[in-house]
Design a protein around this motif. Structure first.
Motif, PDB file in Angstrom:
ATOM      1  N   PHE A   1       5.814  15.823 -29.895  1.00 59.98           N
ATOM      2  CA  PHE A   1       5.809  16.136 -28.477  1.00 59.98           C
ATOM      3  C   PHE A   1       5.541  14.886 -27.646  1.00 59.98           C
ATOM      4  O   PHE A   1       6.131  14.675 -26.594  1.00 59.98           O
TER       5      PHE A   1
ATOM      6  N   THR B   1      15.932  17.794 -25.208  1.00 56.98           N
ATOM      7  CA  THR B   1      15.182  18.979 -24.802  1.00 56.98           C
ATOM      8  C   THR B   1      15.516  20.164 -25.692  1.00 56.98           C
ATOM      9  O   THR B   1      14.643  20.925 -26.098  1.00 56.98           O
TER      10      THR B   1
ATOM     11  N   GLU C   1       6.810  22.259 -19.098  1.00 60.14           N
ATOM     12  CA  GLU C   1       8.117  22.765 -19.523  1.00 60.14           C
ATOM     13  C   GLU C   1       8.904  23.286 -18.323  1.00 60.14           C
ATOM     14  O   GLU C   1      10.106  23.027 -18.199  1.00 60.14           O
TER      15      GLU C   1
ATOM     16  N   ILE D   1      10.093  20.361 -16.335  1.00 59.59           N
ATOM     17  CA  ILE D   1      11.241  19.729 -16.990  1.00 59.59           C
ATOM     18  C   ILE D   1      12.501  20.549 -16.753  1.00 59.59           C
ATOM     19  O   ILE D   1      13.577  20.007 -16.471  1.00 59.59           O
ATOM     20  N   TYR D   2      12.354  21.867 -16.863  1.00 59.07           N
ATOM     21  CA  TYR D   2      13.506  22.745 -16.635  1.00 59.07           C
ATOM     22  C   TYR D   2      14.017  22.588 -15.207  1.00 59.07           C
ATOM     23  O   TYR D   2      15.225  22.446 -14.966  1.00 59.07           O
TER      24      TYR D   2
ATOM     25  N   GLU E   1       3.578  32.355 -28.889  1.00 58.85           N
ATOM     26  CA  GLU E   1       3.030  32.154 -27.550  1.00 58.85           C
ATOM     27  C   GLU E   1       2.741  33.521 -26.943  1.00 58.85           C
ATOM     28  O   GLU E   1       3.475  34.479 -27.178  1.00 58.85           O
TER      29      GLU E   1
ATOM     30  N   TYR F   1       9.890  23.551 -31.485  1.00 57.59           N
ATOM     31  CA  TYR F   1       8.758  24.332 -31.004  1.00 57.59           C
ATOM     32  C   TYR F   1       8.895  25.788 -31.420  1.00 57.59           C
ATOM     33  O   TYR F   1       7.947  26.407 -31.894  1.00 57.59           O
TER      34      TYR F   1
ATOM     35  N   ARG G   1      12.803  21.971 -28.127  1.00 58.68           N
ATOM     36  CA  ARG G   1      12.591  23.407 -27.975  1.00 58.68           C
ATOM     37  C   ARG G   1      12.801  24.129 -29.301  1.00 58.68           C
ATOM     38  O   ARG G   1      12.052  25.042 -29.662  1.00 58.68           O
TER      39      ARG G   1
ATOM     40  N   LYS H   1       0.902  22.727 -20.563  1.00 51.22           N
ATOM     41  CA  LYS H   1       2.119  22.466 -21.328  1.00 51.22           C
ATOM     42  C   LYS H   1       3.274  23.320 -20.800  1.00 51.22           C
ATOM     43  O   LYS H   1       4.396  22.827 -20.625  1.00 51.22           O
ATOM     44  N   LYS H   2       3.009  24.606 -20.534  1.00 49.78           N
ATOM     45  CA  LYS H   2       4.055  25.489 -20.014  1.00 49.78           C
ATOM     46  C   LYS H   2       4.492  25.028 -18.628  1.00 49.78           C
ATOM     47  O   LYS H   2       5.677  25.077 -18.293  1.00 49.78           O
TER      48      LYS H   2
ATOM     49  N   TYR I   1       8.640  12.900 -27.523  1.00 54.09           N
ATOM     50  CA  TYR I   1       9.577  13.501 -26.573  1.00 54.09           C
ATOM     51  C   TYR I   1       9.191  13.142 -25.141  1.00 54.09           C
ATOM     52  O   TYR I   1      10.055  12.803 -24.320  1.00 54.09           O
TER      53      TYR I   1
END
Length: 553
Positions: free
Chosen positions: A359, A342, A273, A276-277, A231, A349, A346, A269-270, A362
């Motif tokens: 994904f 999660t 994430e 979600i965090y 990434e 990923y 991760r 997508k980020k 998930y």
């Protein structure tokens, strides 16, 4: 004489050599695997067997006398007429001496095939003719065409790919596709060719490394391993930074090792994430808050029991705490599974093993778990809110929009543990279209007082009991609530006193005599209504309450 004899011998030897050459030429002509023919004055005058085989003819007579156009389609591959182009090439050969070119011929059956043609001007019997050599290159041409199609396909895939694609020679970009230009807000390829990856990256990456050093390290790794996935935080030509997933692959172009880069924008997508965090953090905090709430409820229980005015709520607190434990437990299990999944996604990923299917699975699981956790948190919050509405002072409650049917069910739900313990069945009869603006805490408090009063007094001598609650509309903003139980009832002499403060028939067991007095004040003062009670001993009790709402929705 001797000299003449020698001269004659020399001429004879030369003629013999010529005859042998002619014989050799004829042998080659007749037995060559290529189609050979002699062309003169616009027609073929001779050919070998291979030429007949090439055009699917059996006899020479079928070939001799025909011209090249007879064995050609009307148009050649470049769109020109075969007759026009053939005449031009024949004339060129007469001028230049020889010519090599590719041509589409046709068999006698009309089937086209590719040929490599060599025309050679020569003198035969004192006349200029063209020696024609046809070689079938259909397979070669098909391969060339296939390769050309593949090249075109690859170029189309390269140029039309939704991912940004670029080729880097170790020093600079040498090519890119349209998606790359769009992704980085460039107008032309010339704006990209010649720049380095560090020129489309911020000075530093999120891990603190300079983009230049990090890029050099990744390029070196790709050259050693063959490919690398990672990434990367890129920067558009307008200065906007965005997250990408990059795959770089070592390839060889024209003998030079280069890097083929595939760049995909993963900003959404980020962002997911990060959400979600943050959601995980919120769920963790909610869980801690719930634990504190349970502790607060237990402390409130002690305070309420000590308060005479709210003594009837002592048993309710225990029931609420019991009801809360179940959704809290389910919530804890759900968040634990959510955290584990999660971590697993991760890990996949980071190891480059995450694919679209994993994904998506998930996301589906995360959605399901979030709904389960949310449902149980809402149930817990619902219980806490219901309890708080009962626990706080009636003047502190705010008016809000409620559905009377739903709210009655909510109150009954909050008391379900107490009712089950006493084996009391509670039934509610209410239309589901009563949407109003009112003070719901007041309704909760008066109904709770009545139910607790029935359980404590009406069913004190019974092993089970029944309560029926019916709500009816009187006018647009006025409603009638009927409350009945089949308990032991009230003595005739006590009936006029039940709404008086401190009147109780159960003082020996801790009764304060404030429950029905608080209920009376709520109905008559806060809700602007009336409350009446009818009862006979051993025939239960019936309260008829008329109350107003602020607004009808």
């Amino acid at each position: 004489m001797e000299l003449l004899s020698l001269a004659g011998y020399g001429f004879s030897a030369e003629m013999k050599q010529v005859k042998e050459q002619v014989k050799g030429f004829e042998t080659v002509f007749r037995h060559s695997k290529d189609g050979l023919a002699i062309f003169k004055d616009g027609i073929f005058v001779d050919c070998n067997q291979s030429m007949l085989d090439l055009v699917d003819l059996e006899k020479k007579e079928q070939f001799i006398g025909q011209g090249p156009v007879h064995f050609s389609p009307e148009y050649q591959f470049d769109g020109r007429r075969s007759a026009e182009k053939a005449l031009e090439l024949i004339n060129r050969c007469y001028d230049e001496g020889s010519l090599r070119f590719e041509w589409i011929h046709t068999k006698s059956t009309g089937v086209p095939f590719w040929c490599e043609v060599i025309l050679t001007k020569m003198v035969l019997d004192g006349e200029e003719v063209l020696h024609t050599n046809w070689r079938d290159i259909s397979e070669k041409k098909q391969l060339e065409l296939k390769l050309a199609e593949q090249k075109e396909s690859f170029e189309t895939l390269f140029n039309e790919s939704m991912d940004g694609l670029a080729i880097f020679d170790g020093q600079q970009y040498i090519d890119c596709n349209k998606a790359f230009l769009t992704m980085f807000c460039f107008q032309r390829k010339e704006d990209v060719i010649g720049i380095h990856p560090k020129n489309i990256s911020p000075t530093f990456q999120p891990d603190g490394r300079s983009s230049k050093d990090a890029a050099l390290e990744l390029i070196k790794s790709c050259m050693n391993k063959g490919s690398v996935r990672f990434e990367w935080l890129h920067q558009k030509s307008n200065g906007t930074v965005f997250w990408t997933e990059v795959i770089i692959i070592k390839v060889t172009l024209n003998g030079t090792d280069c890097i083929y880069a595939i760049i995909r924008d993963i900003s959404e997508k980020k962002e997911l994430e990060f959400q979600i965090y943050e959601r995980n953090a919120e769920l963790d905090q909610s869980n801690r808050d719930l634990q504190h709430t349970i502790q607060d409820l237990k402390q409130t229980q002690v305070k309420l029991v000590e308060s005479e005015k709210m003594a009837s709520l002592g048993s309710l607190v225990a029931g609420v705490s019991h009801e809360i434990n179940t959704p809290v437990g389910v919530g804890l299990m759900g968040i634990t599974q959510f955290i584990d999944e999660t971590k697993a996604i991760r890990k996949s990923y980071q190891q480059g093993e995450l694919d679209e299917e994993m994904f998506e699975a998930y996301l589906n699981s995360a959605t399901e778990l979030s709904q389960i956790i949310n449902k149980n948190l809402e149930r817990t919050a619902h219980l806490v809110k219901s309890f708080k509405q009962i626990a706080v002072d009636q003047t502190s409650e705010e008016e809000r929009n409620i559905n009377l049917k739903d709210y009655l069910d909510e109150i009954i739900f909050s008391l379900s543990s107490v009712a089950r313990k006493s084996k009391v069945s509670i039934k509610v009869d209410c239309d589901d279209n009563y949407n109003v603006v009112t003070n719901p805490g007041l309704l909760s408090q008066l109904l709770t007082n009545l139910i607790i009063n029935s359980i404590t007094h009406g069913f004190s001598d019974s092993t089970a009991g029944n309560i029926e609650i019916a709500l009816r509309e009187l006018t647009d903003k006025k409603f009638s609530l009927s409350y009945k139980d089949d308990g032991k009832g009230i003595k005739k002499e006590d009936l006029p006193k039940i709404f008086e403060p401190f009147f109780t028939t159960n003082r020996a067991n801790g009764g304060t005599g404030l429950g029905l007095n608080v209920t009376y004040n709520i109905v008559t003062n806060a809700l602007g209504g009336t409350i009446r009670c009818r009862s006979e001993e051993k025939k239960g009790v019936e309260f008829t309450i008329v109350f107003n709402v602020k607004e009808r929705l």
